[in-house]
Design a protein around this motif. Sequence first.
Motif, mmCIF file in Angstrom:
data_model
loop_
_atom_site.group_PDB
_atom_site.id
_atom_site.type_symbol
_atom_site.label_atom_id
_atom_site.label_comp_id
_atom_site.label_asym_id
_atom_site.label_seq_id
_atom_site.Cartn_x
_atom_site.Cartn_y
_atom_site.Cartn_z
ATOM 1 N N THR A 105 11.070 18.714 -0.439
ATOM 2 C CA THR A 105 10.506 19.819 0.348
ATOM 3 C C THR A 105 11.204 21.148 0.062
ATOM 4 O O THR A 105 10.753 22.190 0.524
ATOM 5 C CB THR A 105 10.608 19.524 1.858
ATOM 6 O OG1 THR A 105 11.983 19.300 2.185
ATOM 7 C CG2 THR A 105 9.766 18.306 2.234
ATOM 8 N N GLY A 113 6.087 27.478 -4.787
ATOM 9 C CA GLY A 113 4.871 26.749 -4.446
ATOM 10 C C GLY A 113 3.966 26.533 -5.646
ATOM 11 O O GLY A 113 2.834 26.081 -5.499
ATOM 12 N N ILE A 161 3.299 25.099 -9.825
ATOM 13 C CA ILE A 161 3.133 23.780 -10.442
ATOM 14 C C ILE A 161 4.385 22.914 -10.297
ATOM 15 O O ILE A 161 4.300 21.745 -9.937
ATOM 16 C CB ILE A 161 2.753 23.916 -11.935
ATOM 17 C CG1 ILE A 161 1.376 24.562 -12.097
ATOM 18 C CG2 ILE A 161 2.816 22.576 -12.650
ATOM 19 C CD1 ILE A 161 0.225 23.729 -11.588
ATOM 20 N N ASN A 162 5.558 23.477 -10.599
ATOM 21 C CA ASN A 162 6.780 22.664 -10.539
ATOM 22 C C ASN A 162 7.089 22.177 -9.127
ATOM 23 O O ASN A 162 7.492 21.030 -8.926
ATOM 24 C CB ASN A 162 7.963 23.439 -11.124
ATOM 25 C CG ASN A 162 7.841 23.598 -12.623
ATOM 26 O OD1 ASN A 162 7.456 22.671 -13.324
ATOM 27 N ND2 ASN A 162 8.150 24.777 -13.117
ATOM 28 N N ASP A 163 6.883 23.035 -8.129
ATOM 29 C CA ASP A 163 7.099 22.598 -6.742
ATOM 30 C C ASP A 163 6.078 21.532 -6.356
ATOM 31 O O ASP A 163 6.401 20.573 -5.647
ATOM 32 C CB ASP A 163 7.028 23.783 -5.776
ATOM 33 C CG ASP A 163 8.281 24.636 -5.819
ATOM 34 O OD1 ASP A 163 9.355 24.098 -6.133
ATOM 35 O OD2 ASP A 163 8.183 25.844 -5.524
ATOM 36 N N TRP A 164 4.848 21.695 -6.819
ATOM 37 C CA TRP A 164 3.808 20.701 -6.521
ATOM 38 C C TRP A 164 4.179 19.341 -7.124
ATOM 39 O O TRP A 164 4.028 18.306 -6.485
ATOM 40 C CB TRP A 164 2.451 21.177 -7.040
ATOM 41 C CG TRP A 164 1.370 20.178 -6.839
ATOM 42 C CD1 TRP A 164 0.772 19.839 -5.662
ATOM 43 C CD2 TRP A 164 0.756 19.372 -7.843
ATOM 44 N NE1 TRP A 164 -0.187 18.870 -5.874
ATOM 45 C CE2 TRP A 164 -0.211 18.568 -7.211
ATOM 46 C CE3 TRP A 164 0.929 19.265 -9.218
ATOM 47 C CZ2 TRP A 164 -1.000 17.667 -7.902
ATOM 48 C CZ3 TRP A 164 0.142 18.371 -9.906
ATOM 49 C CH2 TRP A 164 -0.810 17.580 -9.241
ATOM 50 N N ILE A 165 4.697 19.347 -8.354
ATOM 51 C CA ILE A 165 5.105 18.086 -8.997
ATOM 52 C C ILE A 165 6.224 17.429 -8.187
ATOM 53 O O ILE A 165 6.220 16.213 -7.970
ATOM 54 C CB ILE A 165 5.529 18.324 -10.458
ATOM 55 C CG1 ILE A 165 4.305 18.708 -11.297
ATOM 56 C CG2 ILE A 165 6.218 17.086 -11.041
ATOM 57 C CD1 ILE A 165 4.631 19.215 -12.690
ATOM 58 N N HIS A 203 0.621 10.546 -6.873
ATOM 59 C CA HIS A 203 0.505 12.003 -6.702
ATOM 60 C C HIS A 203 -0.561 12.606 -7.618
ATOM 61 O O HIS A 203 -1.329 13.465 -7.205
ATOM 62 C CB HIS A 203 1.864 12.655 -6.967
ATOM 63 C CG HIS A 203 1.939 14.097 -6.610
ATOM 64 N ND1 HIS A 203 1.822 14.553 -5.316
ATOM 65 C CD2 HIS A 203 2.126 15.203 -7.371
ATOM 66 C CE1 HIS A 203 1.941 15.871 -5.302
ATOM 67 N NE2 HIS A 203 2.119 16.280 -6.533
ATOM 68 N N GLN A 236 6.708 17.471 -5.113
ATOM 69 C CA GLN A 236 6.173 16.870 -3.889
ATOM 70 C C GLN A 236 5.900 15.379 -4.067
ATOM 71 O O GLN A 236 5.928 14.628 -3.093
ATOM 72 C CB GLN A 236 4.892 17.584 -3.452
ATOM 73 C CG GLN A 236 5.123 18.969 -2.900
ATOM 74 C CD GLN A 236 3.818 19.683 -2.602
ATOM 75 O OE1 GLN A 236 2.738 19.129 -2.703
ATOM 76 N NE2 GLN A 236 3.928 20.947 -2.222
#
Length: 162
Positions: A104, A91, A93-97, A143, A99
């Motif tokens: 998912t 969850g 920075i990399n997961d946010w990017i 984004h 998104q």
Amino acid sequence: SWDNVGLLVDPPMLGDAPAPYNILLTNDLTEKVAMEALRKKANVIVSYHPTPFRKSNRFDRSDVTARIVLALAKHDIAVYSPHVCLDCAVGGINDWILQAFGVTSSQPVTVRPVDADGTGIGRKAALPAEMTVKEAVEKVKAHFKLSHVRVGAPISAMPEEP
């Protein structure tokens, strides 16, 4: 081991600071940000990128990093940097990017023995659908709420089909 994360400036008065702390969040700790922290009477600065990054043998006012550290320590302002820890977190920075592209689920590229479940260096994931470079750029712009994104070649030179 090469990254400088955690509490980077630990002033002696931090433990005596009134709760709740006044925290300033920034991507990069510059002199301008340090002066803002002073004006806003911050107790703590959380800076994504670490300042200072390297160890120093001297704190001389001719050096910008030294000026930042000296000013913040003088005013009892702590500096904390999560940097790569935030990159590796589930969850983070990399997961946010990811998104931005409708991803998912992702997995770390590199997992070390010290990493907890799901954490690790980098992220890999399957895109939910094929997209052109132009479509990917538009998703990134939306984004990150950007009006422009620099691409290694003009969009007109990019193939329209994946």
